[in-house]
Enzyme design. Structure first.
Site, PDB file in Angstrom:
ATOM      1  N   ARG A 103       0.863  -1.184   0.000  1.00 61.44           N
ATOM      2  CA  ARG A 103       0.000   0.000   0.000  1.00 61.44           C
ATOM      3  C   ARG A 103       0.897   1.231   0.000  1.00 61.44           C
ATOM      4  O   ARG A 103       1.503   1.572   1.003  1.00 61.44           O
ATOM      5  CB  ARG A 103      -0.883  -0.006   1.245  1.00 61.44           C
ATOM      6  CG  ARG A 103      -2.054   0.959   1.128  1.00 61.44           C
ATOM      7  CD  ARG A 103      -2.626   1.294   2.488  1.00 61.44           C
ATOM      8  NE  ARG A 103      -3.743   0.430   2.858  1.00 61.44           N
ATOM      9  CZ  ARG A 103      -4.561   0.719   3.887  1.00 61.44           C
ATOM     10  NH1 ARG A 103      -4.377   1.785   4.616  1.00 61.44           N
ATOM     11  NH2 ARG A 103      -5.540  -0.107   4.188  1.00 61.44           N
ATOM     12  N   ASP A 117     -15.300  -1.209   5.106  1.00 61.74           N
ATOM     13  CA  ASP A 117     -14.870  -1.529   3.746  1.00 61.74           C
ATOM     14  C   ASP A 117     -15.822  -2.471   3.029  1.00 61.74           C
ATOM     15  O   ASP A 117     -15.787  -2.579   1.810  1.00 61.74           O
ATOM     16  CB  ASP A 117     -13.510  -2.242   3.797  1.00 61.74           C
ATOM     17  CG  ASP A 117     -12.368  -1.270   4.009  1.00 61.74           C
ATOM     18  OD1 ASP A 117     -12.481  -0.123   3.557  1.00 61.74           O
ATOM     19  OD2 ASP A 117     -11.363  -1.669   4.627  1.00 61.74           O
TER      20      ASP A 117
END
Ligand code: GLC
Length: 797
Positions: free
Chosen positions: A350, A489
Site C-alpha cells: 500500500r 470496507d
C-alpha cells in the site's frame, strides 16, 4: 498460558518463553529505514518503502524466517546455537532465553552452557542503517574458544515482489564482494559507469569490534545443500568458505573466532544498510567507538520515554496502566508513523496513507504530542479535494495542488481506488477538534492549506467543504450516500444507498462546525449548521430508527440493513455507539440501545461488529459475506469499534460497563491466555474471531490497525474523562465503582497537572468537588487561565 510480562519502569515487554504462539514483533526505526523484528529475530528491513525498498528477505506467512541471525558455536565441542532461540531452536531445558521488546529496540538474552549472550537490535535515531550489537560473556569456570557468525539474507533487488517471484530475472543482477570488514552487495552494478546510475543499489553487512575470521556472500554456500537456517553447514563446520555470489542468492555472512577467559566479555557490532562502499566504510569506522551503541539505545529511550511521559496514569488496574502509559500509546505512534506500510502481515504494497485510517491514527497521539500530530494533520488536509471530498489514498509522494483525483482515470489506475468513500473527509472533524482543544490553538482554523488538486482555503473553509461534499452526495431519503464504502470496507450500499454511520458522523460534524463558528463569531454559519443539524436529526429519527435500534443503512433498493427480525445482521454496533458519540441520542435512549448491544453483541472478548453473521441472507453489496462467520466484518469482534463502544459508555457515565468492555479486548489483560489470542499481549490487533468460530478469541492483523488510536481515545476521553475544550479542561472520569482512587499526570498546553481522583463512595462518574492548587472550581471544569506551571488537582467523585 503466559509467555512473558510487562516491565513498567523500563517500558519493556519481556518474553520469557520464546516459543510464543506467533511471532511477537517490534518496530525499529521509521519508514525512512524501517525494520520489523520478531522475538526470534525474524523480520525484514527496508529503505523508504516496504514494497520497493526491501533490503533483507522475509517469507510472509511461513515459519518467521529468515531474519537477523547471530549464531554462536563452541569451537571445542562443535555445538552451536543462536543468540535468539530460533533459528537453531535449542532444547529449552538447557537454553534460557529472554527477549525484551522496548521502545525502538529489541534485546535477546540467552544463557547456554556457560555462555551468556545479549544481542541488541535497533535503528539509531534519524539513521538509515541498523545495528545488531552482541555482548558475549563466559560465565563458566574454564576458558572457551567460540565462533560468532552474523547472517543477513539480502534481497536480489529492492522490489519485494520481483525478488519473490521474478526469479528468472532478479537472480542475475546481483553480486557480493568482501571488503575486509564487510560484505558489499551490488545490484545492477554494470549501470554504475554506464546508462543510469540510479538503477544501482549497494548494500553492506559489516562487523566491527573483532576481526573477521572468515566470510561468505552466497546463501547456498552459507546454508549448504538441503539445510535450513537452523542448521547451516558453514556454522556446523565452524568456518565460512569465502564463496561470493555471482548470480542466484546473495547474503552477508561474517565470522569471528574468539577466545574468552572465565568471566571475560566481548562486545561486537554487526551493521546493515543500503550504503555505498565509502559510506559503509565510514560507518564501520564510527562504530569502532565501543560506547556508541549504548549511547544510541539511550537516545532512543530518551526520545520515546519523553513522548510517553506526557500522560502517566496510576489506576488500580495494572493492565490499563501498562497499555495507556506505554504500549497502547507506543502503538499509536507506530500507526501514526507507519500507517499500514509494513508488518509481518502487510508487506508494504500500500503505497500511501489511507485517508480515514491516518486521520484517525492522528487522534491517538494528540494528547501526547499535539505538534507532531499537527504536521500530519495539515498534510492530510492538503489531500482534500477542492470540492470537499478526500483522496481515499494519499500517496507518500503527495504533492498538494497537483494531484489527480478519483474522477481521473490516472488516479484510479495508480492507486486502485475507484471512487470516493463516504466517510473519509468527515474524520477531520473529531481530529481537528481534538487538536484545537488540546492546544487551544483555535487560530489554526484561519490557516490556509492547499487542496490536493488545486487552490487553497482556510482550514475552516476546508471543514465547511467537507460538509458540502456530504450534502452534495445524498442518497435516498436525503441521507448521506454510502458511495464506494463508508468506514466499513465491506458495505457497498450503492451510489444511492445510504449509510447511517455516516449520517451520525455528519451530525457530529455539524456540531463541531457550530462550535468553531461560535468561536469565530460567524453567526451565519452557526445558524446554517444548526438548521442542518435539525433537518438531518429529523431524517435520522424518521428513517434510521427501527423499534429499539438504529439501523445500519438503506440500500439503493430501499432494503433496510440491520432491522429487528432480520435473520442475519439484525443489530450493528457502530450506529448504536455513534448515536451517542455524535450527540444525537439523548441519555435514556442511549442507555437503551447500549443495553441492547450488551445483550446481543457482547461476548467475553468484546462486542461483535454485528450479529448474527451473514451466511445466507446478505444483501448484494454485503461483502462481509465472503469472510467466515465471526471473522472480520462478518460478525467478528472488529477491535477498532471497541474504542467507540468504550467511549459511548463512558459518555453515558457508565464507568463499570465502559471498563468491562475495555478489559474484554485489552491485550495486556489477555496475557494469561496468549495461546488463545496468539498475538502480542502488548499490542492491539485488527479483529478477534468470535462465537461462530472454533477458534473464538484468536486475534489477527497485529500492530497496524485503527484499534490503537480509537481505544486510546476511548481511554483518555472516555474512561479517564480528560475532555479539553477551547478554554480549558473538563474532568469527567467514568470508571468502575471499585476504583477508589487513581492519579493522572498530564502535560496540558505546556503545563503540568497532577490530578488525584478520589472516589470513596464508589461512583462510576460525576464530580462532587474539584480543586486546583487548593482553589475550588465551580464544577468539573478547569479554565486554562487558572493553570500555573505546576498544578495540584483534586477531583472528588
Ligand atoms: C480496515 C481498514 C479501514 C476500515 C476497516 C473497517 O481496518 O484499514 O480503512 O475502516 O478495516 O472495514
Amino acid at each position: 498460558m503466559q509467555y512473558g510480562h510487562f516491565d513498567a519502569a523500563a517500558r519493556e515487554y519481556i518474553i520469557t518463553r520464546p516459543d510464543t504462539p506467533a511471532p511477537w514483533a517490534n518496530y525499529l526505526g521509521s519508514p525512512a529505514y524501517g525494520a520489523i523484528i520478531s522475538n526470534n529475530a525474524g523480520g525484514y528491513s527496508f529503505v523508504k518503502s516496504g514494497a520497493a525498498g526491501r533490503l533483507i528477505r522475509y517469507r510472509f506467512n511461513e515459519q518467521d524466517r529468515p531474519g537477523r541471525y547471530i549464531y554462536l558455536r563452541d569451537d571445542e565441542s562443535g555445538d552451536y546455537w543462536s543468540a535468539s532461540w530460533q533459528p537453531v531452536g535449542k532444547d529449552l531445558d538447557q537454553y534460557h532465553s529472554v527477549c525484551r521488546h522496548g521502545t525502538g529496540y529489541t534485546v535477546m538474552e540467552a544463557d547456554y552452557k556457560g555462555l551468556r549472550s545479549e544481542a541488541s537490535y535497533y535503528v539509531p535515531m534519524n539513521a538509515d542503517h541498523e545495528v545488531w550489537r552482541l555482548k558475549i560473556t563466559n560465565t563458566g569456570a574454564a576458558g572457551r574458544k567460540i565462533s560468532v557468525f552474523g547472517f543477513a539474507e539480502f534481497t536480489c533487488e529492492s522490489f519485494y515482489e520481483q525478488d519473490q517471484v521474478n526469479l528468472q530475472y532478479t537472480q542475475f543482477i546481483t553480486r557480493t564482494y568482501f571488503k575486509d570488514q564487510f560484505i558489499l552487495q551490488t545490484i545492477n552494478e554494470n549501470c554504475l559507469n554506464a546508462v543510469n546510475e540510479s538503477r544501482v543499489d549497494t548494500r553492506f553487512f559489516g562487523l566491527v569490534g573483532v576481526p573477521v575470521t572468515s566470510y561468505c556472500g552466497d546463501r547456498a554456500a552459507f546454508l549448504g545443500g538441503y539445510r535450513d537456517y537452523g542448521n547451516p553447514l558453514s556454522v556446523e563446520k565452524g568456518r565460512l568458505d569465502g564463496t561470493l555470489n555471482y548470480n542466484l542468492n546473495p547474503c552477508g555472512a561474517l565470522h569471528s573466532a574468539l577466545t574468552l577467559k572465565p568471566g571475560e566479555s566481548v562486545s561486537l557490532v554487526f551493521l546493515l544498510g543500503q550504503k555505498r562502499e565509502t559510506e559503509a566504510q565510514a560507518l564501520i569506522t564510527r562504530y569502532e567507538k565501543s560506547a556508541l551503541p549504548d549511547q544510541e539505545i539511550n537516545d532512543l529511550k530518551t526520545y520515546w520515554h519523553g513522548k510517553l511521559a506526557n500522560l502517566k496514569v496510576e489506576t488500580p488496574d495494572e493492565n490499563f496502566n501498562h497499555m495507556v502509559n506505554t504500549w497502547n500509546a507506543y502503538q499509536c505512534f507506530i500507526t501514526f508513523n507507519w500507517s499500514r506500510a509494513a508488518s509481518l502481515v502487510y508487506c508494504g504494497q500500500r503505497n500511501g496513507y489511507g485517508y480515514r485510517d491516518t486521520v484517525q491514527d492522528i487522534q491517538g497521539i494528540i494528547h501526547l504530542d499535539p505538534e507532531m500530530a499537527l504536521e500530519k494533520l495539515k498534510f492530510m488536509i492538503s489531500a482534500q479535494v477542492n470540492h470537499g471530498g478526500a483522496l481515499p489514498l494519499v500517496k507518500y509522494s503527495h504533492n498538494p495542488g497537483h494531484e489527480d483525483k478519483p474522477e481521473d482515470a490516472s488516479y484510479r489506475t495508480e492507486t486502485g481506488h475507484p471512487s470516493y468513500r463516504a466517510d473519509d473527509a468527515l474524520w477531520l472533524f473529531p481530529t481537528v477538534w481534538k487538536y484545537i482543544t488540546e492546544t487551544g490553538n483555535i487560530a489554526l482554523l484561519d490557516e490556509e492549506i492547499p487542496y490536493a488538486d488545486s487552490g487553497k482555503d482556510t482550514l475552516y473553509k476546508h471543514l465547511d467543504k467537507a460538509i458540502d461534499f456530504s450534502l452534495n452526495h445524498l442518497g435516498i431519503h436525503g441521507l448521506p450516500a454510502g458511495l464506494h464504502a463508508d468506514w466499513n470496507d465491506c458495505l457497498r450500499l450503492g451510489a444511492n444507498g445510504v449509510s447511517v454511520f455516516v449520517a451520525f458522523q455528519l451530525y457530529y460534524a455539524f456540531e463541531i462546525m457550530i462550535r468553531c463558528a461560535r468561536h469565530k463569531g460567524d453567526a451565519a454559519t452557526e445558524t446554517r449548521m444548526n438548521e442542518l443539524k435539525k433537518k438531518f436529526g429529523a431524517i435520522i429519527e424518521e428513517r434510521c430508527w427501527d423499534t429499539d435500534r438504529f439501523v445500519r443503512g438503506i440500500t439503493e433498493r430501499d432494503e433496510v440493513v440491520g432491522k429487528p427480525g432480520d435473520p442475519e445482521a439484525s443489530l450493528w454496533l457502530n450506529p448504536q455507539s455513534w448515536s451517542i458519540i455524535s450527540g444525537f441520542a439523548p441519555r435514556e435512549r442511549g442507555k437503551a440501545v447500549m443495553d441492547l448491544v450488551y445483550r446481543q453483541l457482547n461476548t467475553k472478548y468484546g462486542a461483535r461488529i454485528m450479529a448474527p453473521s451473514y451466511r445466507r441472507h446478505a444483501f448484494e453489496g454485503a461483502l462481509a459475506l465472503l469472510f467466515n462467520p465471526s471473522t472480520k466484518e462478518n460478525g467478528g469482534i472488529f477491535l477498532q469499534t471497541q474504542g467507540w463502544l468504550i467511549l459511548a459508555e463512558a459518555l453515558l457515565g457508565r464507568g463499570g460497563r465502559a471498563f468491562e468492555y475495555y478489559l474484554e479486548s485489552c491485550p495486556a489483560a489477555q496475557n494469561p491466555i496468549a495461546q488463545t489470542r496468539l498475538q502480542e499481549p502488548y499490542v492491539y490487533s485488527q479483529f478477534t474471531e468470535s462465537v461462530d468460530s472454533p477458534f473464538e478469541g484468536r486475534s489477527h492483523v497485529h500492530w497496524l490497525t485503527g484499534t490503537a488510536s480509537t481505544v486510546m481515545v476511548g481511554c483518555v476521553e472516555g474512561i479517564l474523562g480528560l475532555r479539553p475544550d477551547i478554554n480549558g479542561l473538563c474532568l469527567s472520569p467514568a470508571v468502575p465503582a471499585s476504583w477508589k482512587s487513581f492519579t493522572m499526570e498530564k502535560t496540558f498546553r505546556g503545563k503540568k497537572l497532577r490530578i488525584q481522583v478520589q472516589n470513596p463512595q464508589g461512583s462510576e462518574n460525576g464530580c462532587r468537588k474539584l480543586t486546583v492548587n487548593g482553589v475550588e472550581m465551580k464544577d468539573n471544569y478547569i479554565p486554562a487561565s487558572v493553570l500555573k506551571a505546576d498544578n495540584e488537582v483534586i477531583l472528588e467523585m
